[in-house]
Design a protein around this motif. Structure first.
Motif, mmCIF file in Angstrom:
data_model
loop_
_atom_site.group_PDB
_atom_site.id
_atom_site.type_symbol
_atom_site.label_atom_id
_atom_site.label_comp_id
_atom_site.label_asym_id
_atom_site.label_seq_id
_atom_site.Cartn_x
_atom_site.Cartn_y
_atom_site.Cartn_z
ATOM 1 N N TRP A 326 0.819 -1.212 0.000
ATOM 2 C CA TRP A 326 0.000 0.000 0.000
ATOM 3 C C TRP A 326 0.850 1.258 0.000
ATOM 4 O O TRP A 326 0.326 2.374 -0.066
ATOM 5 N N GLY A 327 2.160 1.109 0.103
ATOM 6 C CA GLY A 327 3.050 2.263 0.071
ATOM 7 C C GLY A 327 3.153 3.013 1.380
ATOM 8 O O GLY A 327 3.686 4.119 1.442
ATOM 9 N N GLY A 328 2.623 2.416 2.459
ATOM 10 C CA GLY A 328 2.718 3.073 3.761
ATOM 11 C C GLY A 328 1.810 4.279 3.899
ATOM 12 O O GLY A 328 2.065 5.155 4.730
ATOM 13 N N PHE A 329 0.729 4.338 3.099
ATOM 14 C CA PHE A 329 -0.192 5.466 3.230
ATOM 15 C C PHE A 329 -1.609 5.037 2.878
ATOM 16 O O PHE A 329 -1.843 3.986 2.293
ATOM 17 N N TYR A 330 -2.554 5.863 3.270
ATOM 18 C CA TYR A 330 -3.939 5.710 2.822
ATOM 19 C C TYR A 330 -4.461 7.083 2.424
ATOM 20 O O TYR A 330 -3.882 8.120 2.797
ATOM 21 N N GLY A 393 2.583 2.012 -3.981
ATOM 22 C CA GLY A 393 1.284 2.192 -3.333
ATOM 23 C C GLY A 393 0.336 3.017 -4.185
ATOM 24 O O GLY A 393 -0.867 2.730 -4.249
ATOM 25 N N ALA A 394 0.862 4.049 -4.852
ATOM 26 C CA ALA A 394 0.029 4.855 -5.743
ATOM 27 C C ALA A 394 -0.440 4.011 -6.932
ATOM 28 O O ALA A 394 -1.598 4.111 -7.362
ATOM 29 N N HIS A 395 0.452 3.175 -7.459
ATOM 30 C CA HIS A 395 0.063 2.258 -8.536
ATOM 31 C C HIS A 395 -0.992 1.269 -8.049
ATOM 32 O O HIS A 395 -1.913 0.909 -8.799
ATOM 33 N N HIS A 396 -0.873 0.858 -6.788
ATOM 34 C CA HIS A 396 -1.873 -0.034 -6.185
ATOM 35 C C HIS A 396 -3.259 0.596 -6.283
ATOM 36 O O HIS A 396 -4.257 -0.089 -6.548
ATOM 37 N N ARG A 397 -3.336 1.919 -6.078
ATOM 38 C CA ARG A 397 -4.635 2.586 -6.185
ATOM 39 C C ARG A 397 -5.179 2.520 -7.613
ATOM 40 O O ARG A 397 -6.389 2.442 -7.822
ATOM 41 N N ARG A 398 -4.304 2.566 -8.590
ATOM 42 C CA ARG A 398 -4.767 2.438 -9.973
ATOM 43 C C ARG A 398 -5.451 1.089 -10.176
ATOM 44 O O ARG A 398 -6.462 0.984 -10.879
ATOM 45 N N ASP A 402 -9.627 0.690 -10.409
ATOM 46 C CA ASP A 402 -9.848 0.303 -11.807
ATOM 47 C C ASP A 402 -9.520 1.454 -12.757
ATOM 48 O O ASP A 402 -10.291 1.780 -13.668
ATOM 49 N N LEU A 403 -8.334 2.041 -12.565
ATOM 50 C CA LEU A 403 -7.900 3.170 -13.387
ATOM 51 C C LEU A 403 -6.682 2.826 -14.231
ATOM 52 O O LEU A 403 -6.018 3.716 -14.767
ATOM 53 N N ILE A 404 -6.393 1.539 -14.352
ATOM 54 C CA ILE A 404 -5.152 1.119 -14.978
ATOM 55 C C ILE A 404 -5.066 1.537 -16.442
ATOM 56 O O ILE A 404 -3.983 1.765 -16.992
ATOM 57 N N ASP A 405 -6.210 1.655 -17.123
ATOM 58 C CA ASP A 405 -6.205 2.023 -18.542
ATOM 59 C C ASP A 405 -6.412 3.514 -18.766
ATOM 60 O O ASP A 405 -6.502 3.961 -19.913
ATOM 61 N N ARG A 426 4.944 10.168 -7.026
ATOM 62 C CA ARG A 426 5.399 8.917 -6.436
ATOM 63 C C ARG A 426 5.480 7.804 -7.480
ATOM 64 O O ARG A 426 6.432 7.020 -7.486
ATOM 65 N N ILE A 427 4.503 7.724 -8.357
ATOM 66 C CA ILE A 427 4.551 6.719 -9.421
ATOM 67 C C ILE A 427 5.757 6.951 -10.307
ATOM 68 O O ILE A 427 6.487 6.012 -10.657
#
Length: 442
Positions: A326-330, A393-398, A402-405, A426-427
């Motif tokens: 998660w990158g150590g954040f929320y 962690g920021a990529h995890h949010r993608r 469901d924002l990967i595309d 960060r990404i």
């Protein structure tokens, strides 16, 4: 946001890539994972690829994992069984990519506690992994995320080793610290001994990152008393100097290892620490639990708090997921949703996630606490988590949202002005680091 892309091969190569893939399967299925553990002896060398711990049940289960991407034989299998006996680990697994006419190996080795698993088709590997009873995946997309995470970890360690070869004292100290955290504590005989070794290692270099930053600025490396701030240290906080980010990674690794030792101790001694007492004839004083009682008072207070939590057994795994996945954040404006996801992956009820996030404050109390919101942003983060891991962690949010595309993260519609800029920064930091060549890392 940067248009540069890091891609993972669908079929991992032999060696480190394959180890990372197997470790990612266990991590994504809810295990605590330790990797590349080495015990050196003047005459012998013990090298363990992966050791996992499953805290989901009343009795924690450890498993020794060996990974082979090339030729293998029964000598390799019996070597793993020998390690299992030596380490008193009852369960083991041997992963490989071709049978080499040894299809009967599972029948022979399963009675000895060793599962022999072949991944000939990596598209079916996660399903095969679950069919063998190792675990299930709440979100299969996280397998790729953890492969990236282990790639960052390897590069951090490699970078520290390369800088140590150049004679940088900070890197040499970091290399020693990594060995103490990764190897020495695992091979300790009891959780309290592991914690004692970690605290001793910390006392040797309590300001590792600051001291190394001072050295990079032209000063002398001093892990005991370094300047509160320096140009290199400030640049590190903004995503520069990956060698310094590697040091902050190691410092958090040490805290995570102490938390795991605390969980293990609480499970080993469910009724509390043994007390000093006299023998039955009242002639001999018995120093039971001496190592535990010699640990710092902050550890004792942390243990008191930990025992009060109904799901404390899952806290080490949760924090491993939180820091490196998660990158150590929320995101403060979406914390209700994010805590639900964290609950789903960790097994900790959603309403207990805020309490689990207090663990560092109880075991490693610092002024103003470990969590900080740096300005007009929704990113609520643990201090000093490397920006490169925050990028994962920021990529995890993608993935989660469901924002990967999509070209950027604007669909999040954050409540604070700088949230999108923070996430994109960060990404970009993570992508740039993962795209560095081996030559550039030296």
């Amino acid at each position: 946001m940067s248009k540069k892309v890091v891609e993972l091969p669908e079929i991992p190569g032999a060696g480190e890539e394959l180890e990372d893939y197997i470790a990612a399967l266990f991590q994504a299925s809810g295990h605590f994972v330790e990797k590349q553990i080495v015990e050196s002896d003047p005459a012998d060398l013990l090298e363990l690829d992966i050791v996992t711990t499953d805290y989901a049940h009343e009795q924690a289960t450890r498993r020794l994992i060996e990974v082979k991407g090339g030729k293998w034989g029964y000598t390799d299998l019996f070597k793993v069984v020998g390690w299992m006996r030596y380490l008193k680990i009852q369960h083991g697994a041997f992963f490989h990519t071709r049978w080499d006419d040894r299809e009967t190996a599972p029948t022979r080795m399963t009675p000895l506690g060793l599962e022999v698993v072949c991944f000939e088709d990596f598209q079916a590997a996660p399903e095969h992994f679950s069919e063998k009873g190792f675990g299930t995946f709440v979100e299969p997309k996280l397998i790729a995320l953890w492969r990236f995470s282990y790639g960052v970890e390897r590069r951090f360690v490699h970078l520290i080793h390369e800088r140590a070869k150049k004679g940088e004292q900070g890197a040499r100290s970091a290399k020693t610290y990594h060995r103490q955290i990764n190897n020495g504590t695992f091979l300790a005989r009891a959780p309290e001994e592991s914690a004692a070794m970690l605290y001793e290692a910390y006392q040797e270099h309590p300001q590792l990152t600051r001291g190394y930053a001072h050295e990079l600025d032209g000063g002398t490396f001093d892990p005991q008393s370094a300047p509160a701030s320096s140009p290199s240290y400030e640049a590190m906080l903004n995503g520069k100097y990956p060698e310094l980010q590697a040091c902050t990674y190691l410092e958090h690794r040490a805290r995570l290892a102490i938390l795991k030792a605390a969980v293990d101790y609480a499970l080993t001694h469910p009724d509390g620490a043994p007390e000093f007492r006299l023998s039955e004839d009242r002639e001999v004083f018995i120093f039971q639990g001496l190592t535990y009682h010699a640990l710092p008072s902050t550890f004792h207070r942390g243990m008191e708090w930990l025992r009060e939590q109904p799901n404390f057994r899952r806290y080490a795994t949760f924090w491993q997921q939180f820091l490196w996945g998660w990158g150590g954040f929320y995101l403060e404006d979406r914390k209700e949703q994010e805590f639900k996801w964290m609950s789903k992956y960790s097994g900790i009820p959603a309403d207990e996630i805020p309490i689990a996030l207090e663990a560092f404050d109880h075991f490693f109390p610092i002024s103003s606490g470990w969590f900080v919101t740096a300005g007009a942003t929704d990113v609520r983060m643990v201090k000093l988590v490397p920006l490169i891991f925050q990028g994962l962690g920021a990529h995890h949010r993608r993935l989660q949202y469901d924002l990967i595309d999509q070209p950027n993260l604007s669909a999040l519609n954050p409540s604070s002005w700088y949230t999108l800029n923070d996430l994109h920064k960060r990404i970009g930091c993570a992508v740039d680091f993962l795209l560095l060549t081996e030559k550039e890392l030296k």
